[in-house]
Design an enzyme around this catalytic site. Sequence first.
Site, PDB file in Angstrom:
ATOM      1  CE  LYS A   1      40.699  34.955  34.166  1.00 17.91           C
ATOM      2  NZ  LYS A   1      40.164  35.011  32.916  1.00 17.91           N
ATOM      3  CB  THR A   2      43.952  37.712  30.089  1.00 17.66           C
ATOM      4  OG1 THR A   2      42.990  37.529  30.980  1.00 17.66           O
ATOM      5  CG2 THR A   2      43.654  38.082  28.676  1.00 17.66           C
TER       6      THR A   2
ATOM      7  CG  ASP B   1      38.704  33.153  30.516  1.00 18.42           C
ATOM      8  OD1 ASP B   1      39.355  32.660  31.733  1.00 18.42           O
ATOM      9  OD2 ASP B   1      38.647  34.374  30.379  1.00 18.42           O
ATOM     10  CD  GLU B   2      36.888  34.075  34.959  1.00 20.00           C
ATOM     11  OE1 GLU B   2      36.852  33.206  35.963  1.00 20.00           O
ATOM     12  OE2 GLU B   2      37.422  35.334  34.878  1.00 20.00           O
TER      13      GLU B   2
ATOM     14  CD  GLN C   1      39.274  34.794  41.290  1.00 17.67           C
ATOM     15  OE1 GLN C   1      38.990  36.177  41.133  1.00 17.67           O
ATOM     16  NE2 GLN C   1      40.584  34.325  40.984  1.00 17.67           N
TER      17      GLN C   1
ATOM     18  NE  ARG D   1      39.018  40.978  43.276  1.00  9.28           N
ATOM     19  CZ  ARG D   1      39.466  40.003  42.425  1.00  9.28           C
ATOM     20  NH1 ARG D   1      39.525  40.487  41.042  1.00  9.28           N
ATOM     21  NH2 ARG D   1      40.011  38.827  42.725  1.00  9.28           N
TER      22      ARG D   1
END
Length: 683
Positions: free
Chosen positions: A32-33, A222-223, A253, A612
Amino acid sequence: MISLSGLNDKQREAAETVEGPVLILAGAGSGKTRTLTYRIANMVDNLGLPSDQILGVSFTNKAAKEMRERVITLLGSRKARKIALLTFHSLGVRILKKEIDKLGYHLNFSIYDQSDQISIVREALKHYHADKKFDTKDVQSKISFLKNAGITEDDYADSHHFNPEDPYSHATEYAYRYYQEKLKFFNAIDFDDILFLTLKLFRNNPDVAKAYSEKYQYIMIDEYQDTNTLQFELVRHLTVTHNNLCVVGDDDQSIYGFRGADITNILEFEKTFPGAKVVKLEENYRSVSSILDLANHVIKENKKRRDKTLWSQKKSDHIPLLWAMANMEHEAEVIVEEVVRHQGNGGHLGDIAILYRSNTQAPPIEDQLRLSQVPYTIIGGQKFYDKKEVKDLMSYLFVILNPNDQMAIRRILNIPHRGIGNVTLEKYLAKSAEDNIPLFEALEKYPGIDPQRSAGIVKFVELIRKYKQVFKTYPLAQSISTLIEEIDYLNFIDKQYDNAKQVERRRKDVMYFIESSERFTNYYKENADLKTFCERLLLQDSQDKEELNDGEDHDVRKNEVTLMTLHSSKGLEFDTVFLVGVEEETLPHKKTITQGEDISEERRLCYVGITRAQARLIMTYCKQRKLFGKDMPRFKSRFLNELKNKDLYREQDRTTFGHLTEEEATDYKKSFFSNLLGSLDEE
């Protein structure tokens, strides 16, 4: 011109969609970044949009910094200079510095930290006349919660958060009004006010909100799944003149509901912004496909979620494992045995993370890592043996073992309080230097140096002498428990703190320390004496200091195992992940079950933990776990039990010592502890 050819089809679609509302559903590890930064570069370099009209908002300074660095790499510092890449709070401060006078403040306002806030609340409660004593920190936390919910001091009494039958509600209402009046008088705001007052500014001054909306024509958040009510309303005000809003997030998430995050902000995005385009980033660049298969099936059980399925081109023979353990001590043994095996095979410890639902699961694992001399770090928490109460008790043991340990004496001479302050201590330090004798000997020989404190000095010396004999006579854990009781240390904790939760947490740390000594005794058997216990603590403490003073930044990729809660792990990735305690009443948490709450967020926590892992995922659950001093039966988590496809993970019973037979385990333990004792002797 910036080339978008390095993006996959969905990433490119997201980067090229600039006008109107856009929701980028970015699954874990989906880049995403990278997508966001290329989107910004495309807007500036390819489409020629003015850079000062672009606003990118994230939640942490770290995320904002990373975004800025990547944009500069793509565009160069000159073109990137005017792009506003900020956190919500830094954006709020930027606006308030220019506009806060419209709310009756001066422009040169101060921002108070938590200690300042606590002082004002404490002062408020002193003025609030009531028979009941109120916890200052609880009241301050409630005020913080109300601000983040957008509730003013005038609105609180009429809100559903106010309970007329609850004395705390009335005390909070009084303290909230008093607190805000004092802040205004001092021309100060607190951290929560940054967004709270920015929203108030926009509500009271629509023309100001319109001006900032016209200034920032292209906004990215973002987020987005972590936004609360306040942040959501700020976004609405910032888009009042246009619909060019791009939000990026993953509802799967969303794990910060306890902080006020509202998952409906992302679930109902199209309802709030009609005509929104939705782009799903589902290709995962982090994990092997077998780990993603498990994650997808776990999270699918949540009913209120965006439909998406992570996939990866990374293939592997690895199947996620679930290890059934006897109890929490055995769980720690087996995990660390595997870590030691990894290290022995030339593996890097920085590739390993041990994740857990609650910090209370960490002490047995820390103990085993220390026993095995495996370096580790804790992210978002404190090492157990670095906690104040634990260091106090350790210092007592160090002095009992070696009365010449001056630093340890200085730490505990007035803990608990014996009326022996720094003035008295300085007199004894001077006498120690004058006679060239250790500090303890000076205390013993000259109790009358300060006549008013002589009784306390004599009592301290007698205590240390007495417990030298106690530790030779009685088992280690029993001796420690007796010492804690004799110095009335738990009562000392009660008097030190006015926050009930803090008192309970610190009391538990004392209990964990006793349990730690019991584990040590179980490992060392006849060799479990005070000398060996202290040597073990001192050896590890020395190693910790060497690691922290090596002149490098403390990074999770150092050659040390990383321990952290599931909440702290979001955004990170590791080659090998141990997901500890995948059992009922741990994950999902007992409180969620007993209070009848929706366990969707607990399942999302489990999903975050699974995703993770890059190459290996090892989950564990205990058949018994010690709770309040008693061994209680435990069962595998519903998050695994409800899976229809049981081939998604392989369950292994490890209730023998790891993979070994009972006879092999006995030989292993004898060899392991014999070698460890030898290394301690060499030190």
